[in-house]
Design a protein around this motif. Sequence first.
Motif, PDB file in Angstrom:
ATOM      1  N   LEU A 100      -8.908 -29.490 -43.877  1.00 39.76           N
ATOM      2  CA  LEU A 100      -7.775 -29.585 -42.957  1.00 39.76           C
ATOM      3  C   LEU A 100      -7.722 -28.385 -42.025  1.00 39.76           C
ATOM      4  O   LEU A 100      -7.396 -28.517 -40.840  1.00 39.76           O
ATOM      5  CB  LEU A 100      -6.475 -29.709 -43.751  1.00 39.76           C
ATOM      6  CG  LEU A 100      -6.240 -31.045 -44.454  1.00 39.76           C
ATOM      7  CD1 LEU A 100      -5.060 -30.948 -45.408  1.00 39.76           C
ATOM      8  CD2 LEU A 100      -6.019 -32.156 -43.436  1.00 39.76           C
TER       9      LEU A 100
ATOM     10  N   GLU B 199      -8.944 -29.835 -38.559  1.00 39.26           N
ATOM     11  CA  GLU B 199      -7.729 -30.218 -37.831  1.00 39.26           C
ATOM     12  C   GLU B 199      -6.836 -29.037 -37.483  1.00 39.26           C
ATOM     13  O   GLU B 199      -5.830 -29.211 -36.807  1.00 39.26           O
ATOM     14  CB  GLU B 199      -6.931 -31.233 -38.663  1.00 39.26           C
ATOM     15  CG  GLU B 199      -7.658 -32.541 -38.913  1.00 39.26           C
ATOM     16  CD  GLU B 199      -7.924 -33.323 -37.636  1.00 39.26           C
ATOM     17  OE1 GLU B 199      -7.197 -33.117 -36.641  1.00 39.26           O
ATOM     18  OE2 GLU B 199      -8.860 -34.144 -37.644  1.00 39.26           O
ATOM     19  N   ARG B 200      -7.178 -27.834 -37.982  1.00 44.62           N
ATOM     20  CA  ARG B 200      -6.363 -26.630 -37.794  1.00 44.62           C
ATOM     21  C   ARG B 200      -4.956 -26.829 -38.350  1.00 44.62           C
ATOM     22  O   ARG B 200      -3.959 -26.399 -37.765  1.00 44.62           O
ATOM     23  CB  ARG B 200      -6.300 -26.223 -36.314  1.00 44.62           C
ATOM     24  CG  ARG B 200      -7.653 -25.949 -35.674  1.00 44.62           C
ATOM     25  CD  ARG B 200      -8.388 -24.784 -36.331  1.00 44.62           C
ATOM     26  NE  ARG B 200      -9.552 -24.399 -35.567  1.00 44.62           N
ATOM     27  CZ  ARG B 200     -10.785 -24.873 -35.773  1.00 44.62           C
ATOM     28  NH1 ARG B 200     -11.001 -25.753 -36.745  1.00 44.62           N
ATOM     29  NH2 ARG B 200     -11.798 -24.464 -35.025  1.00 44.62           N
ATOM     30  N   ILE B 201      -4.893 -27.505 -39.513  1.00 44.86           N
ATOM     31  CA  ILE B 201      -3.620 -27.773 -40.169  1.00 44.86           C
ATOM     32  C   ILE B 201      -3.446 -26.818 -41.338  1.00 44.86           C
ATOM     33  O   ILE B 201      -4.334 -26.681 -42.175  1.00 44.86           O
ATOM     34  CB  ILE B 201      -3.561 -29.236 -40.680  1.00 44.86           C
ATOM     35  CG1 ILE B 201      -3.517 -30.197 -39.490  1.00 44.86           C
ATOM     36  CG2 ILE B 201      -2.348 -29.444 -41.579  1.00 44.86           C
ATOM     37  CD1 ILE B 201      -3.564 -31.644 -39.888  1.00 44.86           C
TER      38      ILE B 201
ATOM     39  N   THR C 255      -5.155 -20.316 -40.246  1.00 48.80           N
ATOM     40  CA  THR C 255      -4.255 -21.337 -39.712  1.00 48.80           C
ATOM     41  C   THR C 255      -2.790 -20.944 -39.835  1.00 48.80           C
ATOM     42  O   THR C 255      -1.906 -21.743 -39.513  1.00 48.80           O
ATOM     43  CB  THR C 255      -4.477 -22.684 -40.436  1.00 48.80           C
ATOM     44  OG1 THR C 255      -4.239 -22.510 -41.843  1.00 48.80           O
ATOM     45  CG2 THR C 255      -5.875 -23.203 -40.218  1.00 48.80           C
TER      46      THR C 255
END
Length: 475
Positions: free
Chosen positions: A147, A151-153, A178
């Motif tokens: 992630l 997704e840079r989550i 992140t």
Amino acid sequence: MRQVVIVGAGPAGLAAARAARGAGADVVLLDSSDALGGQFWRHLPESRPSQHEKRLHHGWDRFRELRDSLEADPRVRIVRGGQVWAIETFAGVAVHVVVGESDGALRDREVFAPDALVLATGAHDRTLPFPGWDLPGVFTGGAAQALAKGERIAVGQRVIVAGAGPFLLPVAQSLASTGSTVLAVLEANSAGSIIRGWSRRPWELIPASGKGMELVGYAAGQLRHRIPYRTGRAVVAAHGTDRVESVTVAALNADWSPIPGSEQRVEVDAVCVSHGFTPRLELAVAAGCDLSGEGFVVVDDDQLTSTPGVYAAGEITGIGGVDLAIAEGEIAGRHAGGALGGAASARRRRRVFTGFAKRIEAAHGIKPGWTGWLTEPTIVCRCEEVTCGAIRQAARTTRSESLRSLKLTTRAGLGICQGRMCGRTVEDLLGAASTEGSLQDDASPHRRPIAFPLRLGELADPTRQLEHETSKGTQ
């Protein structure tokens, strides 16, 4: 022209594809993802790239060079979204593939009958269960890193990373990048055990000095983000209602059994846990490849398995990291492509990093006392909601020595994931609870004639196969 099919486009698969092309073969590279790189080089999609992608990856330039050279080669066919659902070896090797969105209903079907097959299917996190591990907010280290990279989550604001092995450090670094506050990295093995595992015959580590630089980089990240690294500790329970709200951290004995009275409660909104890796063996088992006692694919000096024409490379032959995977991929691809001998440099690197992998196991391997974390109501098989108590009771009541029988009795490992998450844990618990302390049959959580869930409609619709065959032309 000789054709080589390679399953998996991570480091081992990419290296194998280039080596097979160097040997003069045509290559089909299959990967279930829509992007190359595997779990190690997971990245933002090309439609929204990052200007600083390499900050999250070791060897990013090497990946780009491998990827770009393969994408530019007209004799390399890259099949993204290609899921291998079965392998047959009755008359040569037949690789059955569906191509399309992973949850799609109108995927095309294709069957390859290559001259050689290279399996580079990699591994996934092994996570030991503990009370509350099924709460939302409890992630595997690999999922949290995916992630962060893909997704840079951020999985949470207050996060603990726990488990065993060097992989915990890059997970913590990805989370910090992140915006998560990583409260601590908890390594279950003691400092003494880690030092003993790494310090034996230290001169043998000199050829792998690049790994030392990676460690320095991760250590610098720990210091920069002020992340404590604590040994001999583990998350032994997670607490919450709708999601994880806190965890219990305990100090451990050398065998990983919790030390009574050492428990501490820590408020978190996420916890990331990884206790090493489990190889993805379902396709290797379907191809008839022999496995070692440790549960890895057995290969010879050329990476050839016990099945003629089938080679294996990367984490399915032993957990050793990216450098070992690339070396094995080069050797496997070269020989699958028809070359004889050679690959001296790759063989030297394989020897060096095989030794490195053994040190990882010696320093960070799982110890048997972890079962002391478990309570009778602890869920072990999340798909079928089978508890630790149910597994132990079935073993005591039936007095069976058969893994197959005990799994059918409890349904542990028979859910939608088919034992991918709990298979080895179920084996360990059933084996420990059996009357002889071990299981006597050859049942395996990796034996799946259909390797992943497939809609019957996809098999029953002949037009999907015919249309795809027509579109292949002379392939």
